[in-house]
Design a protein around this motif. Sequence first.
Motif, short mmCIF file in Angstrom:
data_model
loop_
_atom_site.label_atom_id
_atom_site.label_comp_id
_atom_site.label_asym_id
_atom_site.label_seq_id
_atom_site.Cartn_x
_atom_site.Cartn_y
_atom_site.Cartn_z
N ARG A 172 -1.65 -4.02 7.74
CA ARG A 172 -3.18 -3.35 7.53
C ARG A 172 -2.99 -2.47 6.81
O ARG A 172 -4.05 -2.07 6.00
CB ARG A 172 -3.70 -3.49 8.99
CG ARG A 172 -3.94 -4.68 9.51
CD ARG A 172 -4.50 -4.58 10.93
NE ARG A 172 -4.94 -5.76 11.55
CZ ARG A 172 -4.98 -6.19 12.87
NH1 ARG A 172 -4.73 -5.19 13.64
NH2 ARG A 172 -5.42 -7.09 13.36
N GLU A 173 -2.14 -1.48 6.93
CA GLU A 173 -1.98 -0.19 6.16
C GLU A 173 -1.81 -0.68 4.61
O GLU A 173 -2.32 0.04 3.87
CB GLU A 173 -0.81 0.19 6.54
CG GLU A 173 -0.53 1.72 6.26
CD GLU A 173 0.64 2.47 6.82
OE1 GLU A 173 1.72 2.62 6.21
OE2 GLU A 173 0.97 2.82 8.02
N VAL B 120 -2.74 -3.43 3.07
CA VAL B 120 -4.14 -3.78 2.80
C VAL B 120 -5.04 -2.49 2.39
O VAL B 120 -5.74 -2.31 1.19
CB VAL B 120 -4.82 -4.56 3.61
CG1 VAL B 120 -6.13 -5.13 3.31
CG2 VAL B 120 -4.17 -5.97 3.72
N GLU B 121 -5.24 -1.54 3.37
CA GLU B 121 -6.06 -0.31 3.02
C GLU B 121 -5.53 0.44 1.77
O GLU B 121 -6.42 0.95 1.37
CB GLU B 121 -5.86 0.41 4.57
CG GLU B 121 -6.61 0.08 5.62
CD GLU B 121 -8.27 0.20 5.45
OE1 GLU B 121 -8.49 1.43 5.12
OE2 GLU B 121 -8.69 -0.76 5.56
N ASN B 122 -4.25 0.69 1.67
CA ASN B 122 -3.85 1.40 0.75
C ASN B 122 -4.06 0.74 -0.74
O ASN B 122 -3.20 1.23 -1.63
CB ASN B 122 -2.44 1.98 1.03
CG ASN B 122 -2.72 2.89 2.00
OD1 ASN B 122 -3.64 3.32 2.67
ND2 ASN B 122 -1.40 3.14 2.86
N ASP B 123 -4.35 -0.49 -0.76
CA ASP B 123 -4.37 -1.35 -2.00
C ASP B 123 -2.78 -1.63 -2.54
O ASP B 123 -2.54 -1.40 -3.75
CB ASP B 123 -5.00 -0.54 -3.09
CG ASP B 123 -5.62 -1.60 -4.29
OD1 ASP B 123 -5.60 -2.90 -4.00
OD2 ASP B 123 -5.67 -1.11 -5.40
N GLU B 124 -1.96 -1.80 -1.68
CA GLU B 124 -0.34 -2.05 -2.05
C GLU B 124 -0.20 -3.36 -2.32
O GLU B 124 0.68 -3.81 -2.40
CB GLU B 124 0.62 -1.32 -0.85
CG GLU B 124 0.64 0.14 -0.61
CD GLU B 124 1.14 0.40 0.57
OE1 GLU B 124 2.57 0.03 0.53
OE2 GLU B 124 0.76 1.12 1.46
N SER C 70 -0.12 -13.12 8.43
CA SER C 70 -0.81 -12.78 7.13
C SER C 70 0.48 -12.72 6.30
O SER C 70 1.81 -12.43 6.59
CB SER C 70 -1.22 -11.40 7.31
OG SER C 70 -2.33 -11.29 8.31
N HIS D 152 -4.04 -11.03 -0.84
CA HIS D 152 -3.47 -11.24 0.70
C HIS D 152 -4.27 -12.33 1.32
O HIS D 152 -5.58 -12.52 0.90
CB HIS D 152 -3.19 -10.06 1.78
CG HIS D 152 -4.92 -9.53 1.46
ND1 HIS D 152 -5.62 -9.78 2.74
CD2 HIS D 152 -5.29 -8.56 1.00
CE1 HIS D 152 -6.60 -9.10 2.70
NE2 HIS D 152 -6.52 -8.26 1.58
N ASP E 220 0.60 -3.92 11.82
CA ASP E 220 -0.12 -2.49 11.72
C ASP E 220 0.36 -2.16 10.26
O ASP E 220 -0.39 -1.71 9.52
CB ASP E 220 0.52 -1.49 12.68
CG ASP E 220 -0.27 -1.68 13.99
OD1 ASP E 220 -1.30 -2.31 13.99
OD2 ASP E 220 0.16 -1.21 14.88
N ARG E 221 1.63 -2.38 9.90
CA ARG E 221 2.07 -1.91 8.54
C ARG E 221 1.36 -2.94 7.29
O ARG E 221 0.92 -2.31 6.44
CB ARG E 221 3.47 -2.35 8.62
CG ARG E 221 4.21 -2.06 6.80
CD ARG E 221 4.10 -0.68 6.48
NE ARG E 221 4.39 -0.47 5.06
CZ ARG E 221 3.84 0.10 4.15
NH1 ARG E 221 2.52 0.54 4.21
NH2 ARG E 221 4.20 0.13 2.69
#
Length: 199
Positions: free
Chosen positions: A62-63, A65-69, A80, A73, A59-60
Amino acid sequence: MSEKGKLIVVSGPSGAGKSTVVFKAVEKRNDVCFSISVTTRKPRPNEVDGKEYFFVDLDRFREMVENDELLEHAEYVANSYGTPRAYVEEKLQSGMNVLLDIEVQGARQVHEKMPDAVMIFIAPPSMDELRTRLEGRGTETERAIEARLIRARQEYKEADFYDYLIINDDADKAAEELNAIITSSHCKFADREDVLKNV
């Protein structure tokens, strides 16, 4: 004023001798560190969070990836992995050069997000030599070696965005070339022209 570090991205096919070249190059330098990856895999015994990897749950990840951090990847064997942007930028700001040893697809992602990264591809002198090195490991079946050679040919076709190509026919010479590239990347006019303006 301390100079900002450079992001150095190194790629090349399995069997090219990347790890040896990189180790020989950086053992003589105190201005290069390796990036630490984020991973969803479980820590092995003796692995420390923030040392070998930053361990996170899916979950973290994916978060992130979503937030462009993440600068890049990918997924390997159902886990992952990624390169954390904040860690890399913090090291660069402190004046350290950060070295990433990653596959071509990941390198392309980094190149898109950080176009000023120094992109270096390391290759053996020939496909025959690559086969000889892979066979010399004695750890893989003929089928696995063929798969690696097919992958290498594919990587060669995809590697047109790299800045430098090091032919590793001699690890010491290749390490010298890698060191020269890291040093010269700091001598670009645009990075130093402020010195000329302050006269």
